[in-house]
Design an enzyme around this catalytic site. Structure first.
Site, PDB file in Angstrom:
ATOM      1  CB  THR A  17       2.428 -12.620   0.424  1.00 53.32           C
ATOM      2  OG1 THR A  17       2.646 -12.949  -0.970  1.00 53.32           O
ATOM      3  CG2 THR A  17       0.814 -14.016   0.127  1.00 53.32           C
ATOM      4  N   GLY A  18       3.553 -10.392   2.119  1.00 51.44           N
ATOM      5  CA  GLY A  18       4.792 -10.220   2.422  1.00 51.44           C
ATOM      6  C   GLY A  18       5.648  -9.305   3.884  1.00 51.44           C
ATOM      7  CE  LYS A  43       4.615 -15.684  -2.798  1.00 50.68           C
ATOM      8  NZ  LYS A  43       5.550 -15.248  -1.383  1.00 50.68           N
ATOM      9  CD  GLU A  99       9.068   4.907   5.014  1.00 50.43           C
ATOM     10  OE1 GLU A  99      10.303   5.475   5.079  1.00 50.43           O
ATOM     11  OE2 GLU A  99       8.613   4.441   5.639  1.00 50.43           O
ATOM     12  CD  GLU A 214       7.684  17.523   7.705  1.00 53.21           C
ATOM     13  OE1 GLU A 214       8.210  17.664   7.533  1.00 53.21           O
ATOM     14  OE2 GLU A 214       7.216  16.353   8.802  1.00 53.21           O
ATOM     15  CG  HIS A 256       9.385  14.458   5.765  1.00 52.29           C
ATOM     16  ND1 HIS A 256       8.403  14.374   6.292  1.00 52.29           N
ATOM     17  CD2 HIS A 256       9.049  12.994   5.943  1.00 52.29           C
ATOM     18  CE1 HIS A 256       7.952  13.893   7.524  1.00 52.29           C
ATOM     19  NE2 HIS A 256       8.233  12.699   6.536  1.00 52.29           N
TER      20      HIS A 256
END
Lengths: 296, 445
Positions: A17-18, A43, A99, A214, A256
C-alpha cells in the site's frame, strides 16, 4: 526456461500500500505477472489494483495459497521484521527492494534464510526480469519492452540502472536476454554473482552471461573461481567500472556500500584473475556486443 | 563512517570496555592543561582516520612537558598521512603484559560477522596474518544468537571482553570494531587518571570482567567504522561529521550529506567527494602531461545517477582527458527537492568549465521529476552558468523532461546538450570533455 522468474511465478508484495508498492503492483500486473496478494499490517481487507491486501504473510498465504516470491517494499528499518516474516513462512525467494537497510539487519536476515534454505535477492535489488516471461521488482519500470528483449544472454549487475543500460546495448545489437538480475550494491547481499552463474549454468536458454563489475568486493574473484573449478562453463563477459577511484585513498566508499576502494581486491588484480580463469574482460563498455558475437 | 580513536573509546566505555584514561586536546593550551591531569610518562597520539600512526611517528611516549609541547607543535594543523591534525589525545601509559589483537568485522563471502583474535598484536592485522598466521583465531558469529561462549573459550579468546566488543558492534551498528593492541594487565593496575575513581570508565559491571577473564583487558587503541545505513538508529551518537576521503569534510561534502539525512526518499549526495587537484585527487592524463596542478578552473561538475553508472561516468570522463570537480550521485527516485539541493551544492564551485548530468536508463527513477529538480537548482546558480551542460539519461518520462529542459535552456540562455539512451554514456562523456575544452579556449581569449 530462464532463472528466478518465469510465466508461472506467483508473487506476494509486502508493503503493497506504500507509494513504491502501489506503483510496482501496477507495473507487474501490466507485464502479466501473477501478483496474488499484498501485505500491509493494519490494512487487511483493502485492495491495490485488484490485488487483495492482508494484515500478515500468514493470512495472505492462508487465503491465496503458496507463493514463489515475496517482494519487500517497506522503509529501511522495517525490512528486518518483514523479511523474517516471509522466511518464517517458507516463501522460497525473498526479494528485498528497499535500500539503506542496516548491514546488521541484513546479516540477521541472511543467516536465518540460510538455515531455512530460503533464497534472498538484495537488499537494494532492482529485481529480475525474464523478458517476455515475467519479472519481479521494479526492473524495467513501467516500460520494460523499451530495453529488454527475449533471448540467450544472462545479465548480472549490482546496479539497477546498469541492468537496463547493458540490456539495451545487448538488445540493440540484436541479442535478447534470458534473465536480467540486479543483485544490489550493499556490503552483504543475499544473491551473489557466483550464485547466479550457477543458476545460469543450469539454464538451457542462457548461452552466455554478461556482468557489470565494480571496484571493491570480491564478487568477480568468486566468479573466476567457479570458472576455474569447471562449475561455470559458458562464456562470461565482464566489464569493470570504477578505475578512476583507485587514485583515491583506501576505504573511500562510492555510490554502492560494497564499492569501497581497497576492499579485498584491486581492479588490476580482478582483471588478471578473471582473464586467467578464461573470462572475457571488456575494455570498453561498447565492445560488449562484439565480444558476445565472438563468444557465441 | 570511520571514527577517530577517541570517539571509538567513547563508544567502548558505553559497553564497559576499559581504555587508558585520556584527554582530548585541540591546541597547545589544552595540552598544557591536560598534562596536569595525568602522570608522566604520558602517551601523545595524533587523531587521524588513517591507520599505522605509530609507524609514521604519530604516537610518542613523553616524559616531560617540553616533549609533549614539542610533539603537539610539530603536529597540530599539519598534515599526517594527508589529513590535517585537529586533535591530539594525551593518554595514561599503561604497564601491559603483552600486546594482543581483537576485531569484529563482516565477511562478505560467508555473509556473517566474525571475530578475529591474536595472541600477538601491536602490528597491523595484514602483517600478523602473514608472519604469524598460527596465532590468529577466527570465529564466525550467528548474528541472531551472538558469539558462542564455548567456542570463544575453546579458542582462548577472552570471553568477557569479546562479549563487550560484540555489544559495541551490534548495538551501535558498526561495520568494524578493532582493538589493536588489546592489552591484558595485572588485576591491580589502576587505569584511571590521578583523580578518577576506580571503575568509573568500566561501567557498572566491569567487576564481572575482573572475575571471569584471567586478566583485565584494556583497549589501548580503538578503531570503529559505523554502518552509514545504521546511523538512522543513532541520531544521538556523539561523533563528528567526516569528509568523504579525509577526516575534515569540505563545506560542500557536509551540506551534501545533510540532504539525505533530512529525507529518506531516494538518495542524493550521501556520497559527495570533492576532487580539488590536490595530490590525492584525480588528475587527467592530459593534465599531468601538461604539468598543470589541477585546480578549479579546469573542472567538470558531475551529477551522476546510480551507483554503477556513476563509476562508468567517472571512468569515461577521466579517460577522455577531463578532470571531474567532484564525485556524487543521486538514485532510487529521489524527489525533485533533493536533486535541486544537490545541484546547487555541486555547482556552487567557482571556475567550473562544464556540468555533466549522466546516468543509465533508469528503471523506476522519474526522469522528469529529477531533472526538474536539476533545472530548479540550475536557475539559482550565480553567476549564471555560461559553461556547457551535457545531459545523458533515459527512463520514465525522459521525453517530457527533455522538452522541459529545452524550454529552460532557451528562456535562460543555457548551453544545454541533451542526449538520450541511443547515445552511449561514454560518448556523452567525451562530448562533455570536448565542449569543456572549447569553453576554456574561448574564455582564455
Amino acid at each position: 526456461m530462464a532463472i528466478l522468474v518465469n510465466r508461472e511465478t506467483r508473487v506476494l508484495i509486502q508493503g503493497i500500500t506504500g507509494k513504491s508498492g502501489t506503483q510496482v503492483t501496477s507495473e507487474l500486473l501490466d507485464y502479466g505477472v501473477r501478483v496474488v496478494a499484498g501485505v500491509t499490517p493494519g490494512k487487511g481487507g483493502q485492495e491495490v489494483d485488484t490485488v487483495p491486501v492482508f494484515n500478515s504473510v500468514r493470512d495472505a498465504l492462508d487465503a491465496v495459497g503458496p507463493v514463489d516470491v515475496s517482494m519487500i517494499y517497506v522503509p529501511p528499518l522495517l525490512v528486518l521484521p518483514a523479511a523474517m516474516e516471509a522466511i518464517e513462512n517458507s516463501i522460497p525467494l525473498v526479494h528485498i527492494f528497499a535500500e539503506k537497510v542496516p548491514v546488521f539487519d541484513v546479516a540477521k536476515i541472511l543467516s536465518f534464510a540460510r538455515k531455512k534454505n530460503i533464497k534472498v535477492l538484495g537488499p537494494a535489488s532492482v529485481g529480475a526480469i525474464s523478458p517476455g516471461e515475467g519479472k519481479i521488482g521494479s526492473i524495467g519500470g513501467p516500460n520494460p519492452d523499451a530495453v529488454f528483449s527475449k533471448g540467450q544472454i544472462g545479465i548480472i549487475s549490482k546496479s539497477g540502472g546498469m541492468c537496463s543500460e547493458l540490456s539495451m546495448l545487448v538488445s540493440n545489437a540484436g541479442y535478447g536476454q534470458s534473465t536480467v538480475v540486479g543483485i544490489g550494491g550493499d556490503l552483504l547481499v543475499g544473491t551473489s554473482f557466483a550464485d547466479l552463474l550457477l543458476e545460469f549454468e543450469g539454464d538451457l536458454q542462457t548461452k552466455a552471461v554478461v556482468a557489470f563489475g565494480e571496484v571493491g568486493g570480491s564478487a568477480e574473484i568468486e566468479a573466476a573461481n567457479l570458472i576455474k573449478e569447471g562449475k561455470f562453463t559458458k562464456p562470461l563477459i565482464v566489464f569493470l567500472a570504477g578505475k578512476f577511484a583507485e587514485s583515491l585513498p583506501r576505504d573511500t566508499a562510492l555510490g554502492h556500500a560494497g564499492a569501497i576502494v581497497g576492499l579485498e581486491a584491486t581492479m588490476e588484480h580482478k582483471i588478471k584473475i578473471l582473464k586467467d580463469s578464461g573470462a572475457i574482460v571488456a575494455q570498453n563498455f561498447e565492445d560488449i556486443p562484439s565480444l558476445i558475437k565472438k563468444a557465441l | 563512517m570511520k571514527l577517530y580513536e577517541f570517539e571509538g573509546h567513547r563508544i567502548f566505555s558505553k559497553v564497559g570496555i576499559e581504555s587508558p584514561f585520556f584527554v582530548v586536546c585541540e591546541d597547545i593550551d589544552q595540552i598544557k592543561q591536560a598534562r596536569k591531569r595525568l602522570k608522566f610518562p604520558i602517551v601523545a597520539k595524533v587523531q587521524v582516520l588513517a591507520g599505522g600512526r605509530s609507524k609514521g611517528g604519530g604516537i610518542k611516549v613523553c616524559t616531560t612537558e617540553k616533549q609533549l609541547v614539542d610533539f603537539a607543535k610539530s603536529h597540530f594543523d599539519c598534515e599526517f598521512y594527508g589529513e590535517k591534525v585537529r586533535f591530539i589525545i594525551l593518554a595514561q601509559k599503561v604497564e601491559i603484559e603483552k600486546e594482543q589483537y581483537i576485531s569484529i568485522n563482516y565477511d562478505t563471502l560467508t555473509k556473517t560477522p566474525f571475530i578475529l583474535f591474536s595472541e600477538g598484536g601491536g602490528v597491523e592485522i595484514e602483517e600478523l596474518s602473514k608472519n604469524q598466521p598460527d596465532l590468529i583465531r577466527r570465529i564466525d558469529i550467528d548474528p541472531n544468537l551472538g558469539p558462542s561462549k564455548k567456542e570463544l573459550l575453546k579458542n582462548g579468546i577472552p570471553y568477557e571482553f569479546a562479549m563487550r566488543l560484540w555489544d559495541a558492534f551490534w548495538r551501535y551498528d558498526c561495520r568494524l570494531v578493532e582493538v589493536n593492541p588489546l592489552a591484558p594487565v595485572k588485576q591491580n593496575v589502576i587505569l584511571e587518571g590521578a583523580k578518577r575513581p576506580i571503575g568509573s570508565r568500566g561501567g557498572k559491571d566491569s567487576i564481572a570482567s575482573l572475575q571471569n577473564d584471567k586478566y583485565r583487558y584494556v583497549a589501548v587503541d580503538a578503531k570503529i567504522i559505523l554502518d552509514d545505513s545504521g546511523l538512522l538508529r543513532h541520531r544521538d551518537l556523539d561523533v563528528l561529521p567526516k569528509g568523504a576521503i579525509s577526516a575534515v569534510p569540505t563545506e560542500r561534502e557536509l551540506v551534501a550529506k545533510q540532504i539525505d539525512a533530512e529525507d529518506y526518499r531516494g538518495s542524493a549526495g550521501s556520497v559527495f567527494i570533492e576532487l580539488d587537484g590536490s595530490p590525492r585527487s584525480l588528475r587527467s592524463p592530459r593534465g599531468e602531461a601538461g604539468g598543470e596542478a589541477g585546480g578549479e578552473a579546469r573542472d567538470i561538475a558531475i551529477l551522476a545517477s546510480g551507483g554503477g553508472a556513476s563509476l562508468l561516468v567517472m571512468d569515461a570522463v577521466v579517460a577522455a582527458g577531463g578532470a571531474p570537480a567532484n564525485y556524487t550521485e543521486y538514485s532510487g527516485n529521489p524527489p525533485a527537492e533533493k536533486v535541486e539541493k544537490l545541484t546547487k551544492i555541486t555547482l556552487s564551485r567557482a571556475g567550473l568549465s562544464g556540468c555533466l548530468v549522466a546516468g543509465a536508463v533508469a528503471n523506476f527513477t522519474d526522469i522528469y521529476e529529477t531533472l526538474s529538480g536539476f533545472a530548479r537548482g540550475l536557475v539559482q546558480i550565480k553567476p549564471k552558468p555560461q559553461y556547457p551542460i551535457v545531459i545523458r539519461r533515459g527512463g520514465p518520462r525522459q521525453a517530457e523532461a527533455y522538452e522541459m529542459l529545452e524550454k529552460v535552456a532557451k528562456k535562460e540562455g543555457f548551453d544545454i546538450h541533451l542526449f538520450g539512451p541511443e547515445t552511449p554514456i561514454s560518448v556523452a562523456c567525451e562530448k562533455m570533455v570536448e565542449l569543456s575544452e572549447q569553453y576554456k579556449i574561448r574564455n582564455m581569449k
